[in-house]
Design an enzyme around this catalytic site. Sequence first.
Site, PDB file in Angstrom:
ATOM      1  N   LEU A  17      22.675   1.405 -44.750  1.00 18.26           N
ATOM      2  CA  LEU A  17      22.309   0.439 -44.836  1.00 18.26           C
ATOM      3  C   LEU A  17      21.129   0.720 -45.764  1.00 18.26           C
ATOM      4  O   LEU A  17      20.885  -0.880 -46.919  1.00 18.26           O
ATOM      5  CB  LEU A  17      22.122  -0.392 -43.380  1.00 18.26           C
ATOM      6  N   ASP A  36      12.712   8.007 -47.274  1.00 16.42           N
ATOM      7  CA  ASP A  36      13.331   8.838 -46.283  1.00 16.42           C
ATOM      8  C   ASP A  36      13.081  10.624 -45.785  1.00 16.42           C
ATOM      9  O   ASP A  36      12.263  10.375 -46.387  1.00 16.42           O
ATOM     10  CB  ASP A  36      15.247   9.161 -47.055  1.00 16.42           C
ATOM     11  N   ASN A  89      13.195  -0.442 -42.326  1.00 16.95           N
ATOM     12  CA  ASN A  89      14.738   0.094 -41.715  1.00 16.95           C
ATOM     13  C   ASN A  89      14.910   1.489 -41.208  1.00 16.95           C
ATOM     14  O   ASN A  89      15.947   1.138 -40.356  1.00 16.95           O
ATOM     15  CB  ASN A  89      15.708   0.042 -43.507  1.00 16.95           C
ATOM     16  N   TYR A 155      17.066   2.594 -27.659  1.00 18.17           N
ATOM     17  CA  TYR A 155      17.205   1.455 -28.904  1.00 18.17           C
ATOM     18  C   TYR A 155      16.950  -0.580 -29.217  1.00 18.17           C
ATOM     19  O   TYR A 155      17.045  -1.071 -30.037  1.00 18.17           O
ATOM     20  CB  TYR A 155      18.551   1.901 -29.894  1.00 18.17           C
ATOM     21  N   LYS A 159      15.032  -2.549 -30.805  1.00 17.63           N
ATOM     22  CA  LYS A 159      14.881  -3.564 -31.786  1.00 17.63           C
ATOM     23  C   LYS A 159      14.272  -5.230 -31.004  1.00 17.63           C
ATOM     24  O   LYS A 159      13.849  -6.171 -31.737  1.00 17.63           O
ATOM     25  CB  LYS A 159      16.452  -3.694 -31.682  1.00 17.63           C
TER      26      LYS A 159
END
Length: 298
Positions: A17, A36, A89, A155, A159
Amino acid sequence: MRLDGRVVIVTGAGRSLGRAYALALADAGAAVVVNDVDAQSAAQTVSDITDAGGSAVAVVAAVGTSAAADELAAAALSSFGRLDVLVANAGVLRDRVLWKMSDDDFDAVISTHLRGSFTCGRAAAVAMRERGEGGRIILIGSPAGQFGSFGQTNYAAAKAGLVAMARTWSLELARAGITANAVIPTALSPMTATIPAYTQVYEDFVAGKGIPTEYRRDHALGTPEDVAALIVWLASEHSAAVTGQAIGIGGDRLALYAHPAVLETADRDGGWSAEEIDGVWRDRFAPLAQRSGPPTLD
């Protein structure tokens, strides 16, 4: 929809993504700071952007620390002279049920998703406020944060926190002309492949097969590129009035998530006993109680 002259940071942009976001933003004209932890993946994304005539630089770092966030903002300013958009992200998974989840499992996910978005968002906000021309902060949520997800305490908590973070920042940064929104993507990715219901669909996708219509529509499950269009729009001037929102996209579906809302209230003079709470729960609240878990997996 053009982003010429804009400078964007995309964390976790080496693959999947994040890579799709970086490529789409560059294709729209933005200069991109590609982040990254994997140097080769970051370099490949940069190469693909520059080979197509775009502008990009790589910063290899694990998000989470203030130092990494400051390095990303500094790279945008030194390489391109400004910072207009942050797409936070980067993420990792450490799935375990509660009684098997270690401190390290929990901390790794919280550090990358939640703390990483916080530190990068703070660094971006400082740079944007100093320039005084507004900006865009785009945080990446998940249906797990909206509904809960078995085996994903870390997670789902991260989120959910990101959506609350975006809504808070939308208030704090409004006077500076900086918007903050959360995108809730549903796309085939290595993370999606860990969900048993989607493992075969992901494997077929990697093998070059199409995504069945039922998954694109009923499960809102598509490609990373399907999600990238929303990122481009949120990075543009066209979304200048949109802030504090959680917007879902995947496959053929675009969705706007509601803010948490009170479903029902009951008042009693003098307060409540446990027995009285039990009665009103059964009579009025129980029919409105909401289930946990993503509705697409029912």
